[in-house]
Design an enzyme around this catalytic site. Structure first.
Site, PDB file in Angstrom:
ATOM      1  N   GLN A   1       2.384  10.353   1.583  1.00 55.66           N
ATOM      2  CA  GLN A   1       3.757   9.846   1.547  1.00 55.66           C
ATOM      3  C   GLN A   1       4.546  10.361   0.353  1.00 55.66           C
ATOM      4  O   GLN A   1       5.762  10.219   0.313  1.00 55.66           O
ATOM      5  CB  GLN A   1       3.747   8.314   1.558  1.00 55.66           C
ATOM      6  CG  GLN A   1       3.220   7.730   2.859  1.00 55.66           C
ATOM      7  CD  GLN A   1       3.284   6.224   2.863  1.00 55.66           C
ATOM      8  OE1 GLN A   1       2.374   5.558   2.368  1.00 55.66           O
ATOM      9  NE2 GLN A   1       4.363   5.662   3.397  1.00 55.66           N
TER      10      GLN A   1
ATOM     11  N   HIS B   1      -2.506   7.212   7.635  1.00 53.10           N
ATOM     12  CA  HIS B   1      -1.657   8.215   6.984  1.00 53.10           C
ATOM     13  C   HIS B   1      -2.467   9.446   6.590  1.00 53.10           C
ATOM     14  O   HIS B   1      -1.968  10.569   6.646  1.00 53.10           O
ATOM     15  CB  HIS B   1      -0.982   7.633   5.731  1.00 53.10           C
ATOM     16  CG  HIS B   1       0.265   6.860   5.985  1.00 53.10           C
ATOM     17  ND1 HIS B   1       1.358   7.394   6.653  1.00 53.10           N
ATOM     18  CD2 HIS B   1       0.614   5.588   5.675  1.00 53.10           C
ATOM     19  CE1 HIS B   1       2.326   6.485   6.714  1.00 53.10           C
ATOM     20  NE2 HIS B   1       1.913   5.393   6.128  1.00 53.10           N
TER      21      HIS B   1
ATOM     22  N   HIS C   1      -3.787   0.987   8.067  1.00 54.76           N
ATOM     23  CA  HIS C   1      -2.458   1.639   8.041  1.00 54.76           C
ATOM     24  C   HIS C   1      -2.497   2.835   7.101  1.00 54.76           C
ATOM     25  O   HIS C   1      -2.026   3.928   7.434  1.00 54.76           O
ATOM     26  CB  HIS C   1      -1.406   0.619   7.594  1.00 54.76           C
ATOM     27  CG  HIS C   1      -0.002   1.153   7.466  1.00 54.76           C
ATOM     28  ND1 HIS C   1       1.041   0.800   8.303  1.00 54.76           N
ATOM     29  CD2 HIS C   1       0.537   2.033   6.565  1.00 54.76           C
ATOM     30  CE1 HIS C   1       2.148   1.419   7.940  1.00 54.76           C
ATOM     31  NE2 HIS C   1       1.875   2.183   6.890  1.00 54.76           N
ATOM     32  N   GLU C   2      -3.107   2.655   5.913  1.00 53.14           N
ATOM     33  CA  GLU C   2      -3.165   3.741   4.924  1.00 53.14           C
ATOM     34  C   GLU C   2      -4.119   4.843   5.366  1.00 53.14           C
ATOM     35  O   GLU C   2      -3.803   6.031   5.225  1.00 53.14           O
ATOM     36  CB  GLU C   2      -3.571   3.201   3.547  1.00 53.14           C
ATOM     37  CG  GLU C   2      -2.732   2.069   2.996  1.00 53.14           C
ATOM     38  CD  GLU C   2      -1.241   2.272   3.118  1.00 53.14           C
ATOM     39  OE1 GLU C   2      -0.537   1.255   3.271  1.00 53.14           O
ATOM     40  OE2 GLU C   2      -0.768   3.437   3.127  1.00 53.14           O
TER      41      GLU C   2
ATOM     42  N   CYS D   1       6.972   0.764   7.338  1.00 55.69           N
ATOM     43  CA  CYS D   1       6.374   1.858   6.571  1.00 55.69           C
ATOM     44  C   CYS D   1       7.420   2.414   5.609  1.00 55.69           C
ATOM     45  O   CYS D   1       8.571   2.576   5.990  1.00 55.69           O
ATOM     46  CB  CYS D   1       5.902   2.960   7.525  1.00 55.69           C
ATOM     47  SG  CYS D   1       5.097   4.353   6.719  1.00 55.69           S
ATOM     48  N   LEU D   2       6.999   2.695   4.386  1.00 57.98           N
ATOM     49  CA  LEU D   2       7.927   3.217   3.376  1.00 57.98           C
ATOM     50  C   LEU D   2       8.482   4.573   3.781  1.00 57.98           C
ATOM     51  O   LEU D   2       9.501   5.019   3.267  1.00 57.98           O
ATOM     52  CB  LEU D   2       7.210   3.325   2.026  1.00 57.98           C
ATOM     53  CG  LEU D   2       6.713   2.024   1.413  1.00 57.98           C
ATOM     54  CD1 LEU D   2       5.824   2.292   0.206  1.00 57.98           C
ATOM     55  CD2 LEU D   2       7.897   1.129   1.018  1.00 57.98           C
TER      56      LEU D   2
ATOM     57  N   GLY E   1       0.832  -1.194   0.000  1.00 55.59           N
ATOM     58  CA  GLY E   1       0.000   0.000   0.000  1.00 55.59           C
ATOM     59  C   GLY E   1       0.866   1.243   0.000  1.00 55.59           C
ATOM     60  O   GLY E   1       2.055   1.168   0.325  1.00 55.59           O
TER      61      GLY E   1
END
Ligand code: NB4
Ligand code: NI
Length: 188
Positions: free
Chosen positions: A65, A157, A153-154, A110-111, A60
């Site tokens: 981000q 953000h 999680h997304e 996480c990226l 994702g």
């Protein structure tokens, strides 16, 4: 295409911002952003693309981000992950959720976080969500397992929340009441 250099990291204020709803019909800019987010996740699971562009794998990614505080994210689980789910979620909402919690026994990454942060991240085990696709058509779905965890999680953000905000600071692996462990390699 989105590259790692485009992904902002921990400490960048946009990761703590509350993202804005998107208007329909989508502007050309928002349509391209949505498609680019999904393209990143698909590329990040392709060995050639990972090798060629040094991508970090992901299931994702959310618009904040890439430093765009808009309520858009993409999720992609390819067929052999057994989930077979690939979506763009615009102005997503959790309509309802289970009382039961769930967490990835391997923890989360996480990226936008360049360091491992061990610990259980408690989330809802099952969620009913609704969102709009890039055509502006609303869709509703029930998610469980890793897709449910990833959706939350997304969505976090979009509200300026990072996965480690949910980890018990005193005891990161403390037992979580009424929760199921999802055993999947974090795949990173
Ligand atoms: C989002 C996830 C962290 C926990 C669980 C997992 C990976 C992410 C972050 C829930 C959502 C990115 C976005 C993976 C991964 C398993 C499936 C299929 C074949 C490799 C792929 C690896 F890469 N997390 N990375 N982190 N995030 N599973 N898999 N595998 O996706 O920061 O906000 O290709
Ligand atoms: Ni993340």
């Amino acid at each position: 295409m989105i590259l790692m250099k485009d992904i902002i990291r921990e400490g960048h204020p946009t990761l703590r911002a509350k993202s804005k709803e998107v208007q329909f019909p989508l502007s050309e800019e928002d349509r391209k952003l949505s498609e680019d987010l999904l393209e990143y996740v698909i590329n990040s699971q392709n060995d050639e693309m990972i090798e060629k562009y040094d991508l970090r794998p992901g299931v994702g990614i959310a618009a904040p981000q890439v430093n765009v505080p808009k309520r858009i994210f993409a999720l992609h689980f390819d067929e052999n992950s057994g989930e077979n789910l690939s979506l763009i979620a615009i102005n997503p909402k959790i309509v309802s959720h289970s009382v039961e919690k769930a967490y990835l026994s391997a923890g989360e990454g996480c990226l936008s976080v360049d360091r491992p942060i061990p610990g259980y991240v408690p989330r809802y085990a099952r969620v009913t969500v609704k969102a709009f696709d890039i055509e502006g058509k609303e869709y509703k779905m029930r998610l469980k397992g890793l897709p449910a965890i990833a959706f939350q999680h997304e969505l976090d953000h979009l509200n300026g929340i990072m996965f480690f905000d949910h980890i018990n600071p005193k005891n990161p692996f403390a037992e979580i009441d009424n929760a199921i462990a999802i055993d999947r390699a974090s795949g990173e």
